[in-house]
Motif scaffolding. Structure first.
Motif, PDB file in Angstrom:
ATOM      1  N   MET B   1       0.871  -0.877   0.333  1.00  0.00           N
ATOM      2  CA  MET B   1      -0.058  -0.448   0.016  1.00  0.00           C
ATOM      3  C   MET B   1       0.385   0.984   0.034  1.00  0.00           C
ATOM      4  SD  MET B   1      -3.306   0.817   2.629  1.00  0.00           S
ATOM      5  CE  MET B   1      -1.899   2.267   3.407  1.00  0.00           C
ATOM      6  N   ARG B   2       0.861   1.733  -0.638  1.00  0.00           N
ATOM      7  CA  ARG B   2       1.259   3.468  -1.102  1.00  0.00           C
ATOM      8  C   ARG B   2       0.738   4.401  -0.176  1.00  0.00           C
ATOM      9  NH1 ARG B   2       2.302   3.022  -7.277  1.00  0.00           N
ATOM     10  NH2 ARG B   2       3.668   2.350  -7.238  1.00  0.00           N
ATOM     11  N   ARG B  36     -12.927  10.654   5.049  1.00  0.00           N
ATOM     12  CA  ARG B  36     -13.116   9.160   4.972  1.00  0.00           C
ATOM     13  C   ARG B  36     -14.146   9.183   4.430  1.00  0.00           C
ATOM     14  NH1 ARG B  36     -13.474  10.812  11.254  1.00  0.00           N
ATOM     15  NH2 ARG B  36     -10.064   9.855  11.854  1.00  0.00           N
ATOM     16  N   ASP B  38     -14.136   9.313   0.962  1.00  0.00           N
ATOM     17  CA  ASP B  38     -13.426   9.084  -0.509  1.00  0.00           C
ATOM     18  C   ASP B  38     -12.849   7.550   0.197  1.00  0.00           C
ATOM     19  OD1 ASP B  38     -12.198  10.187  -3.245  1.00  0.00           O
ATOM     20  OD2 ASP B  38     -10.497   9.158  -1.881  1.00  0.00           O
ATOM     21  N   PRO B  39     -12.825   6.727  -0.721  1.00  0.00           N
ATOM     22  CA  PRO B  39     -12.252   5.210  -0.859  1.00  0.00           C
ATOM     23  C   PRO B  39     -10.917   5.218  -0.919  1.00  0.00           C
ATOM     24  CG  PRO B  39     -13.395   5.258  -2.566  1.00  0.00           C
ATOM     25  CD  PRO B  39     -13.778   6.637  -1.806  1.00  0.00           C
ATOM     26  N   LEU B  40     -10.457   6.212  -1.474  1.00  0.00           N
ATOM     27  CA  LEU B  40      -8.973   6.396  -2.245  1.00  0.00           C
ATOM     28  C   LEU B  40      -7.762   6.848  -0.815  1.00  0.00           C
ATOM     29  CD1 LEU B  40      -7.635   4.863  -4.283  1.00  0.00           C
ATOM     30  CD2 LEU B  40      -7.556   8.094  -5.911  1.00  0.00           C
ATOM     31  N   LEU B  42      -9.202   7.691   1.854  1.00  0.00           N
ATOM     32  CA  LEU B  42      -9.159   6.166   3.880  1.00  0.00           C
ATOM     33  C   LEU B  42      -8.494   5.277   3.527  1.00  0.00           C
ATOM     34  CD1 LEU B  42     -11.480   5.893   5.499  1.00  0.00           C
ATOM     35  CD2 LEU B  42     -12.777   4.426   4.232  1.00  0.00           C
ATOM     36  N   ASP B  43      -7.944   4.684   1.825  1.00  0.00           N
ATOM     37  CA  ASP B  43      -6.446   3.908   2.556  1.00  0.00           C
ATOM     38  C   ASP B  43      -5.359   4.013   1.964  1.00  0.00           C
ATOM     39  OD1 ASP B  43      -8.045   1.975   2.267  1.00  0.00           O
ATOM     40  OD2 ASP B  43      -7.918   1.224  -0.161  1.00  0.00           O
ATOM     41  N   VAL B  65      -5.746   8.020   8.198  1.00  0.00           N
ATOM     42  CA  VAL B  65      -6.416   9.328   8.360  1.00  0.00           C
ATOM     43  C   VAL B  65      -7.559   7.879   9.139  1.00  0.00           C
ATOM     44  CG1 VAL B  65      -7.395   7.946   6.099  1.00  0.00           C
ATOM     45  CG2 VAL B  65      -7.919  11.010   7.676  1.00  0.00           C
ATOM     46  N   GLU B  66      -7.572   6.299   8.542  1.00  0.00           N
ATOM     47  CA  GLU B  66      -8.735   6.051   9.940  1.00  0.00           C
ATOM     48  C   GLU B  66      -8.527   6.003  10.986  1.00  0.00           C
ATOM     49  OE1 GLU B  66      -8.945   2.083   7.916  1.00  0.00           O
ATOM     50  OE2 GLU B  66      -6.537   1.515   8.814  1.00  0.00           O
TER      51      GLU B  66
END
Lengths: 529, 211
Positions: B1-2, B36, B38-40, B42-43, B65-66
Motif C-alpha cells: 500500500m502506498r 474518510r 473518499d475510498p482512495l 481512506l486507504d 486517516v482512519e
C-alpha cells in the motif's frame, strides 16, 4: 492488557523540539549533557536511558513524579525535595542543570474518545475508566446505556472497560456509559460519620467508525464527448500450435470512481509461419490526460512493426543457431549476435511507437507528447525444439518473468525476472516511452533489453504495476519465487486454461480486492501446451 | 500500500485564540470526515498536524486517516510566530517519516504540505533558511494560506506559488478552506506524480488565490 497512556509535556522554554510527545505509562527524563546532539535539551525516553534525571509514572488519575538523587527539579516552580510527588494535568514541572531550567506543562491528551473503528469489522478495545472519564473513584459499576446502534457491547473488570462487537454503520457515534459511584461512609466536618449516597452519571464517549471502503467505491461512466474512448475491459486469447496466450485488462476502481477511462492496454500477436509470439502491455501515466491513447498507440504500433522485423531476423536461420549455442553455454559469440539482433528489432519497434505518439500529439491542438505518456513492456517468445527463447524491452514499471512451477514434480519453484522497473524515490515516479532520457544512447537502450532461453517453463507473465504492486509490493519480492508461486497458485485455481474462455476468467480474477491498490490491471500469460 | 503523507502546519499563535482556533478545529474535523468518505483517501492518506507559535509541536505524528483523532489546539496568550523554525521541523519530520522507495520497501507518494498562518514570520533568518530546506524536500505540492488581515501572502509566495488568502476567520470560512484542502488531497491521492504540475480543484469563494 497494558494500558497505553497518551500524554505530552508542553515545553514552555528552551529549544523547540519534537521529542515531547510520548505514549507510555512510565517515562524517564534526562537532562541532556549526555549526548552531543541533545545540547542541553531535555530528552524523554521509555527505556534504555542512562543518566536519569526524573521519572514520571502514570497511576490512574495522576502522575507520580520521582526526581532522582542530586537532580534539581521543580513542581509549579517550587523546588522538589521529596520523592513520590503527585502531579495533575496541567501542573508545571521543571528539570534543571547547572545553567538552565527546562519547564514543561503536563497535558494528558486522553479524551473521551475511543480509538476509531471500521465498519463491518470486529472491534475490541479495553480502556481504563479513569483515563476515559478522569477522576471517578471510588468506582462501582458501569453500564453501556446506549451503544448508538454500533452493535458494541461493554464489559468491565475493576476500572477496565472493554468495548467489543462487529461494528454496524459508520460515522461519528456517541456512546453513553452510566458510571456509578456507590454509597460510602464519610467523615463530616464535625467529626461524625454520614453516608454519602450513591451517584450515577451518564458519560458520553465518542467513537468514529470508518465506512467500509468497499461500499464507498462508485462506478461512474466517463463524460460523453471525451476523446479516445476506451472500453473498461479487454480480454484476448491467441492459440498457437504449441502454446496459448491469454491477456486481460480491466479499468481500476480509482478510475471507475472518478469516471475516467482505463489507461492500461495490452496486445498479443502470433505469427504462425515464423512461430513468433508477441505480448505488449502498456500503462498510461495517470497524470497525462491522453495516456489511454498513448498506451493504445504503444500496443498497436509496436505490435504491428515487431513481427516483420522478427521474421526478417529469423530468415537466414542464424538466429536459431545462436539461440541453440547460447542455450548450450557456448556464449562467446552467440551472446553478442543475439543482443545485436534484439537491438535491431525490439528498439525500433518501441521507437516507432514513440514516433506515433509524437505524431498524434502534433495533430492535436495544444497537446504535447507528455500528454500521452505510457510505459511499455514488449515481450517476444519463440519456441524451438531445444528450448524457448524469451526477450523483453521495457520502459517504466510493471514486470515480466518466466515462471517454472516445481510443485508437480517436487522441484523448487524458479523464476527468471526479465525486467528491471524504472523507479524513483517516491511512489509513482517512473519513466515512459516519451521520456527523453530513455533514448539518449545505445547503451541506455541496450540496458533495457533482456533475454533468456529456458528448457522447461510453466508460463511467461507480463503485467502492469496494477498487478505487480498488490501481488509483489517490492522489487525484492518480484525476484522471489515464493511470490510467483503464490500468484500462480491463485491463477490456476481461478482459471481453467484448457477451458472455453480462460481469458474471461482471467478478466474476472483481475477484480481481486487489495487494500490501497486500485489501479488499472493488466496481465498477459503465455504458456506451453 | 502506498501512503500519501499530508503535513498540516498550523499557526496557533496568540492571535488565533478564541473563535479562530475553534473554527480551525471544526474545519479540521470537516476535512477528516470528508477524507474518510473518499475510498482512495481512506486507504492512502496519512495526516500529521504540527502547530507553531513561539514553539513548534508535533501534535499528531503521521497517522493513517482512519485512526486519526482531531486533537485539541491550545494557543498561548501571546508570543511570536516562528514560521521558519516550524518549517524546519516539518522538514525534519518528513525526513524521519516519509518512506522513499528502495528494493525492499515501497515508497510513499510525494508528501503534501499545507501551511496556515495569520501573521508574518518573526524569525526572518530561520525563515530564509527554511525556504531552501522546504524546496529540497520535493513536496508533491505546497499550499499556503494567509488567514486574516495581518497575514503576509508575499512572504508565503517565496515558499510556493500556491498561496491563498482567507479574509474572514470564522467557522464557515475555515470549514470551506479545509474542505477544499481535503478535495485537493483527494485529487492527489489518485494522480501519479510524473509531472510536477499538480492540478488543484478551484478554491471556494472565501479562499482567494494570490497571483
Amino acid at each position: 492488557m497494558e494500558v497505553i497512556i497518551k500524554a505530552r509535556l508542553e515545553k514552555l522554554n528552551g529549544v523547540s523540539g519534537t521529542d515531547d510527545h510520548f505514549e507510555l505509562s512510565a517515562v524517564r527524563v534526562i537532562v541532556g549533557t549526555e549526548s552531543r546532539t541533545s545540547q542541553n535539551m531535555v530528552q524523554i525516553s521509555g527505556d534504555g536511558v542512562k543518566g536519569k534525571h526524573a521519572e514520571l509514572i502514570h497511576e490512574g488519575e495522576f502522575w507520580r513524579f520521582h526526581p532522582l538523587e542530586g537532580a534539581e527539579s521543580w513542581v509549579n516552580d517550587k523546588p522538589v525535595a521529596a520523592r513520590d510527588i503527585r502531579l495533575k494535568d496541567r501542573d508545571v514541572l521543571a528539570f534543571g542543570n547547572r545553567t538552565q531550567r527546562y519547564r514543561f506543562c503536563l497535558h494528558s491528551t486522553e479524551s473521551r474518545s475511543l480509538p476509531n473503528g471500521n465498519e463491518g469489522k470486529l472491534y475490541r478495545e479495553t480502556v481504563s475508566a479513569s483515563t476515559l472519564f478522569g477522576s471517578v473513584a471510588p468506582l462501582g459499576y458501569f453500564d453501556l446505556k446506549d451503544n448508538c446502534g454500533t452493535g458494541l457491547q461493554m464489559t468491565y473488570s475493576g476500572d477496565q472497560l472493554t468495548f467489543e462487537g462487529i461494528l454496524v454503520g459508520s460515522g461519528q457515534k456517541q456512546l453513553i456509559v452510566e458510571v456509578c459511584h456507590p454509597a460510602q461512609e464519610i467523615e463530616d466536618s464535625s467529626g461524625g460519620r454520614r453516608t454519602k449516597p450513591e451517584i450515577r452519571r451518564d458519560k458520553p464517549i465518542s467513537l468514529f467508525v470508518n465506512p467500509d471502503p468497499r461500499a464507498l467505491w462508485k462506478e461512474i461512466e466517463p463524460a460523453d464527448g471525451l476523446p479516445f474512448r476506451t472500453p473498461h475491459t479487454l480480454a484476448l486469447r491467441v492459440e498457437a500450435k504449441d502454446h496459448l496466450i491469454i491477456a486481460a485488462s480491466r479499468r481500476g476502481r480509482s478510475h471507475a470512481h472518478d469516471g475516467t477511462f482505463r489507461e492500461d492496454d495490452v496486445k498479443v500477436v502470433h505469427d504462425s509461419s515464423s512461430g513468433w509470439s508477441v505480448m505488449i502491455v502498456s500503462d498510461g501515466a495517470g497524470s497525462a490526460k491522453y495516456s489511454r491513447q498513448g498506451s493504445r498507440l504503444v500496443c498497436e504500433t509496436a505490435g504491428r512493426t515487431i513481427l516483420p522485423a522478427l521474421v526478417a531476423v529469423e530468415a537466414d536461420g542464424s538466429f536459431e543457431k545462436n539461440c541453440e549455442r547460447y542455450f548450450n553455454n557456448d556464449r562467446a559469440e552467440s551472446l553478442r549476435s543475439l543482443q545485436s539482433a534484439l537491438y535491431r528489432t525490439l528498439a525500433p519497434a518501441a521507437k516507432t511507437a514513440q514516433r506515433a505518439i509524437a505524431e498524434e500529439a502534433g495533430r492535436i491542438e495544444g497537446a504535447s507528447e507528455n500528454d500521452f505518456a505510457a510505459t511499455v513492456l514488449l515481450t517476444i517468445v519463440r519456441r524451438y525444439a531445444f528450448g524457448t527463447f524469451v526477450a523483453t524491452f521495457g520502459i517504466g514499471d510493471g514486470g515480466v518473468g518466466i515462471y517454472c512451477d516445481g510443485s508437480d514434480d517436487g522441484n523448487a519453484h524458479e523464476t527468471i525476472v526479465l525486467n528491471v522497473p524504472d523507479g524513483g524515490a517516491y511512489a509513482g515516479q517512473t519513466r515512459f516511452i516519451t521520456s527523453r532520457d530513455v533514448w539518449v544512447s545505445g547503451d541506455e537502450i541496450l540496458r533495457r533489453i533482456r533475454f533468456d532461453i529456458v528448457g522447461r517453463f510453466t508460463a511467461v507473465l507480463s503485467m502492469t504495476d496494477g498487478v505487480s504492486d498488490p501481488k509483489f509490493q517490492t522489487d525484492d519480492n518480484f525476484r522471489d519465487s515464493s511470490y510467483w508461486s503464490g500468484l500462480w497458485e491463485e491463477l490456476r485455481t481461478e482459471i481453467d486454461f484448457n477451458g472455453e474462455k480462460p481469458e474471461q476468467q482471467l478478466l474476472e480474477w483481475l477484480n481481486f480486492w487489495s487494500r490501497g491498490n486500485h489501479d488499472d490491471r493488466t496481465l498477459a500469460i503465455l504458456m506451453p501446451r | 500500500m502506498r501512503r500519501l503523507p499530508v503535513y498540516l502546519l498550523l499557526d496557533t499563535s496568540g492571535s488565533m485564540r478564541g473563535e479562530p482556533i475553534e473554527s480551525v478545529r471544526a474545519g479540521l474535523r470537516a476535512m477528516v470526515d470528508s477524507l474518510r468518505q473518499d475510498p482512495l483517501a481512506l486507504d492512502s492518506v496519512h495526516l500529521s498536524i504540527i502547530t507553531f507559535y513561539a514553539y513548534v509541536k508535533v501534535l499528531v505524528p503521521l497517522t493513517p486517516v482512519e485512526q486519526f483523532l482531531v486533537p485539541e489546539l491550545v494557543p498561548p496568550d501571546s508570543g511570536p510566530t516562528h514560521l521558519g523554525r516550524a518549517l524546519k521541523d516539518v522538514c525534519r519530520q518528513v525526513d524521519r517519516e516519509v518512506q522513499k522507495s528502495n528494493a525492499s520497501v515501497k515508497g510513499d507518494w510525494r508528501p503534501i504540505l499545507f501551511i496556515m498562518t495569520d501573521g508574518a514570520a518573526s524569525d526572518k533568518q530561520a525563515f530564509e533558511e527554511a525556504i531552501e530546506e522546504v524546496r529540497r524536500r520535493k513536496f508533491g505540492v505546497v499550499i499556503a494560506c494567509a488567514a486574516g488581515a495581518k497575514a503576509k501572502p508575499d512572504e508565503l509566495r517565496r515558499l510556493t506559488d500556491r498561496v491563498y488568502t482567507l479574509e474572514t476567520m470564522d467557522s464557515t470560512s475555515f470549514e470551506s478552506l479545509f474542505r477544499w484542502v481535503s478535495s485537493s488531497i483527494e485529487v492527489n491521492s489518485s494522480s501519479i506524480g510524473v509531472t510536477s504540475e499538480v492540478i488543484l480543484p478551484p478554491p471556494p469563494v472565501d479562499v482567494n488565490p494570490v497571483l
